[in-house]
Design a protein around this motif. Sequence first.
Motif: not given
Length: 346
Positions: A293-295, A335-341
């Motif tokens: 869900g990160v585009y 921070e959640s984007v970092v976790d997904v990365l």
Amino acid sequence: MEIGSEFHWSDDDLAPQDTGVLNGWMFFRSGRDCLRVIAMEQRSKRMTVLMPELCCQSMVDPFVQQGYEVVFYPLHEDLTADLSSIKRALQPTDILLSLSYFGQRTVSVTDAKMLRREYPQIYLLLDCTQSLLPAPEEQTVYDAVVSSVRKWLALPDGGALYEKKRTVRRCGSSPEFSRIHKQAMEEKAAYLKNPSEEKKHHFRMLLAQAVHLIDSDTALSAAAPESVERMQRLNFMALSTRRQKNCAVLMESLPGMEGLRPLLDLSADAVPLYVPIWADDRDSLQAALAHEGVYCPVIWPLPQECEAPHTVAVDIAAHMLALPCDQRYTPDVMESVVDVLRRCIT
């Protein structure tokens, strides 16, 4: 979670009245329409434009469609121009386009001033779409500055053009694009409140229609009145502060991630469109992030007219990925984007 992609319809980025940030600018449907104005105005005196190898096809097309020769100049790894190559190619009446890569100019103000002294008749053009607005000094150095403002917030359409010697150009508008694009953003806003696959499919279909319209229409078009009003109410200070905080979270987290690194050393006061990163396996990472869900868009495929690009442009075009950092999100979301990365690279 859905982070990135097209803006949904919102008034969050607007001040109650005209903020004066874009006083003296002219407004067109898109950034490419702003470039089309320059190409049309200058073609009686100039028929060659120099631009960086790493750029969007939509920057090239307005000049090609007006009969210009496009000469591409190479870049260093920090995305600054190879000035020696520019000097070898530059003729006294050429247009020289400097591009802002998320705040990093291919041609600095100092170098632009130097080139102006050596070639007094050149036309200096800055595209600052990826950093939204120029520094005040740049508006005195460059003959024109363009920005595709519609990439920064919820707008039916919108590009802004500043010319040092302003030529008033009246043209019609293209209501079909702005109407469809606004409807898509409104439907996305409804989808985010109450998600369903049917709603998602429909607003994405509308977005595809809007992209086709703007890619296929080569006529010059003014911005819709609603877009002009919204651009003039842009709350630039609030937008900048939010993006800077989000950018800082991402930049601080990237070191140590295997196969990833910041593409540029963004300064603390940079206000970037995205945070650009280098990914060893860019395409796989992009697909994995989208699944979560990160585009993250790819910026850019090399222009088709750039027939023999240098190694730096080829490598960056194959490895650069753009992380969303815009004002829709908070540092907690980053921070959640970092976790997904981290999940996607392990």
